[in-house]
Structures are given as structure tokens and as C-alpha cells.
Design a protein around this motif. Sequence first.
Motif, mmCIF file in Angstrom:
data_model
loop_
_atom_site.group_PDB
_atom_site.id
_atom_site.type_symbol
_atom_site.label_atom_id
_atom_site.label_comp_id
_atom_site.label_asym_id
_atom_site.label_seq_id
_atom_site.Cartn_x
_atom_site.Cartn_y
_atom_site.Cartn_z
ATOM 1 N N GLN A 63 17.023 147.992 40.941
ATOM 2 C CA GLN A 63 17.582 147.980 39.587
ATOM 3 C C GLN A 63 18.438 149.218 39.343
ATOM 4 N N ARG A 64 17.962 150.360 39.754
ATOM 5 C CA ARG A 64 18.710 151.606 39.563
ATOM 6 C C ARG A 64 20.032 151.570 40.336
ATOM 7 N N ALA A 65 20.020 150.933 41.500
ATOM 8 C CA ALA A 65 21.239 150.838 42.313
ATOM 9 C C ALA A 65 22.188 149.762 41.788
ATOM 10 N N GLY A 66 21.692 148.926 40.892
ATOM 11 C CA GLY A 66 22.531 147.862 40.349
ATOM 12 C C GLY A 66 22.710 146.692 41.299
ATOM 13 N N VAL A 67 21.695 146.470 42.137
ATOM 14 C CA VAL A 67 21.739 145.343 43.077
ATOM 15 C C VAL A 67 20.441 144.544 42.949
ATOM 16 N N GLY A 68 20.430 143.374 43.528
ATOM 17 C CA GLY A 68 19.219 142.560 43.532
ATOM 18 C C GLY A 68 18.248 143.027 44.603
ATOM 19 N N ILE A 69 16.991 142.609 44.442
ATOM 20 C CA ILE A 69 15.959 143.004 45.407
ATOM 21 C C ILE A 69 16.262 142.429 46.793
ATOM 22 N N GLY A 70 16.926 141.264 46.841
ATOM 23 C CA GLY A 70 17.305 140.690 48.138
ATOM 24 C C GLY A 70 18.277 141.582 48.892
ATOM 25 N N THR A 71 19.205 142.202 48.151
ATOM 26 C CA THR A 71 20.153 143.132 48.781
ATOM 27 C C THR A 71 19.406 144.336 49.342
ATOM 28 N N LEU A 72 18.428 144.830 48.594
ATOM 29 C CA LEU A 72 17.626 145.957 49.100
ATOM 30 C C LEU A 72 16.943 145.561 50.405
ATOM 31 N N TYR A 73 16.279 144.406 50.410
ATOM 32 C CA TYR A 73 15.545 143.997 51.608
ATOM 33 C C TYR A 73 16.468 143.635 52.769
ATOM 34 N N ARG A 74 17.685 143.225 52.499
ATOM 35 C CA ARG A 74 18.646 142.965 53.574
ATOM 36 C C ARG A 74 18.970 144.266 54.313
ATOM 37 N N HIS A 75 19.100 145.346 53.554
ATOM 38 C CA HIS A 75 19.403 146.652 54.160
ATOM 39 C C HIS A 75 18.150 147.347 54.673
ATOM 40 N N PHE A 76 17.063 147.208 53.939
ATOM 41 C CA PHE A 76 15.826 147.927 54.254
ATOM 42 C C PHE A 76 14.659 146.945 54.202
ATOM 43 N N PRO A 77 14.333 146.317 55.323
ATOM 44 C CA PRO A 77 13.304 145.281 55.321
ATOM 45 C C PRO A 77 11.898 145.801 54.988
ATOM 46 N N THR A 78 11.697 147.111 55.100
ATOM 47 C CA THR A 78 10.384 147.696 54.785
ATOM 48 C C THR A 78 10.579 148.976 53.971
ATOM 49 N N ARG A 79 9.540 149.377 53.280
ATOM 50 C CA ARG A 79 9.553 150.659 52.558
ATOM 51 C C ARG A 79 9.812 151.801 53.537
ATOM 52 N N GLN A 80 9.208 151.701 54.720
ATOM 53 C CA GLN A 80 9.392 152.727 55.749
ATOM 54 C C GLN A 80 10.870 152.905 56.090
ATOM 55 N N ALA A 81 11.592 151.801 56.223
ATOM 56 C CA ALA A 81 13.022 151.876 56.554
ATOM 57 C C ALA A 81 13.800 152.585 55.455
ATOM 58 N N LEU A 82 13.440 152.329 54.198
ATOM 59 C CA LEU A 82 14.111 152.987 53.080
ATOM 60 C C LEU A 82 13.757 154.471 53.032
ATOM 61 N N LEU A 83 12.489 154.799 53.227
ATOM 62 C CA LEU A 83 12.076 156.211 53.266
ATOM 63 C C LEU A 83 12.823 156.962 54.369
ATOM 64 N N GLU A 84 12.917 156.332 55.537
ATOM 65 C CA GLU A 84 13.622 156.964 56.654
ATOM 66 C C GLU A 84 15.093 157.194 56.317
ATOM 67 N N ALA A 85 15.727 156.218 55.675
ATOM 68 C CA ALA A 85 17.151 156.351 55.341
ATOM 69 C C ALA A 85 17.374 157.505 54.362
ATOM 70 N N VAL A 86 16.501 157.631 53.378
ATOM 71 C CA VAL A 86 16.625 158.733 52.413
ATOM 72 C C VAL A 86 16.428 160.063 53.132
ATOM 73 N N TYR A 87 15.423 160.135 53.987
ATOM 74 C CA TYR A 87 15.140 161.383 54.695
ATOM 75 C C TYR A 87 16.289 161.766 55.632
ATOM 76 N N VAL A 88 16.796 160.797 56.371
ATOM 77 C CA VAL A 88 17.917 161.044 57.285
ATOM 78 C C VAL A 88 19.132 161.534 56.498
ATOM 79 N N ASP A 89 19.388 160.922 55.358
ATOM 80 C CA ASP A 89 20.517 161.324 54.527
ATOM 81 C C ASP A 89 20.393 162.796 54.120
ATOM 82 N N GLU A 90 19.196 163.213 53.739
ATOM 83 C CA GLU A 90 18.974 164.605 53.333
ATOM 84 C C GLU A 90 19.089 165.564 54.523
#
Length: 195
Positions: A48-75
Motif C-alpha cells: 500500500q505504501r508503495a502504491g502497488v498491489g500485493i500481487g506486484t509485491l509477491y511477483r518481485h519478492f515471493p517471501t518476506r526473506q527476499a524483501l528483507l534481503e533486498a532492503v538490506y542489500v540496498d542499504e
Amino acid sequence: MSETTQSRIQLQRPKRADARRNYDKLVAAARATFAEAGTSAPLEDVAQRAGVGIGTLYRHFPTRQALLEAVYVDEVEAMARAADDLSELPPWEALSQWLHQYVGFAATKRALNEALLEAAPDSNVLLACRTALAGAGDSLVERAQQAGVVRADTSFADIGRMVAGIAMVPTADPGQQERLLELALDGLRYRPDVS
């Protein structure tokens, strides 16, 4: 950031411009959401904060772990780029400025790092991130040592732990971490033996 660092921690990112924009919006939204609500915040809130649907989130990040890793790598990539960006400054100033940024990085990424360690302690992403941070820190410390402005009997492994410890000091005084870092930096300065 050097090509070596970039290739070591780069996650699979989308190539199409619209997909890349959504990916970047999701990482930024996750960073903000996790900072406010913790790493177990609902992923629906991130979408919601990104302005996309939950399906778009899961297409990019199939798991919470994948999203956590992406944020950490970005930092981590931002910290590595910062070390490269500071390379034009005199060695002491570059190291000092980077360590000031590192305190903020360490303080805000603690919960994220703990969540990643809990989910996958042997993660290749975490290892690559540690390697990238160590490489960035080592290059700044070694450059300062070669210039004769930092003690020769230390390494970024020592300094990084010290600065991360300072970042974790619980205090009601917002200036205390800054004062502690300045004391630590003063201890890093090379002083010729005058005995």
C-alpha cells in the motif's frame, strides 16, 4: 561502488523500466515500513505504501526473506557507494565521515540484520553484504594508515565492531553517540611514540 562490490551483492533486479520502478518503490516502502513498525509489519502495508498491489509485491519478492534481503542489500550498497564517493577527500576526513554514516547505518539496520540472521543464518546475501562492508571499510582504513593518520595496529574489523557498539548504546541524550564516536575516532589517530 566498485564493480567487484556490486557484483558480489547484487540481487536479481528487474530489467524493464516499469518493473524496476515498482521494485525500487517496494524497497523504499519496505525500508520505511520496517523502520516504523518493525520487520514483521504486514506486507500489505508495504504494498500500500508503495502504491502497488500485493500481487506486484509477491511477483518481485515471493517471501518476506527476499524483501528483507533486498532492503538490506540496498542499504549496504549505499554504504559501499558512500566509501567510494568519499575517496576524493583527505584520508582522515573520508574515514571519519564514513564512520559517522556507519553509526546511523548500524543503528537502523540492527533489527533488519537480526531478522535476516534468524531466518537464514547462513545466507549468501548476508555474507556478501558483510564482505562488501568490510571491503569498503578496509579501503578507507588502509588509505588513512598509508597517509600516517590512523594507527597501524588496527583494522576495520576492530573499528567496525567498535562503531557498531556505539550505535547500539541506549541513551536519552541524542548527542551521546556522536560524542562517543568522536572519542573513538580520537583513539584511532596515529600518534608518534615520543618516549
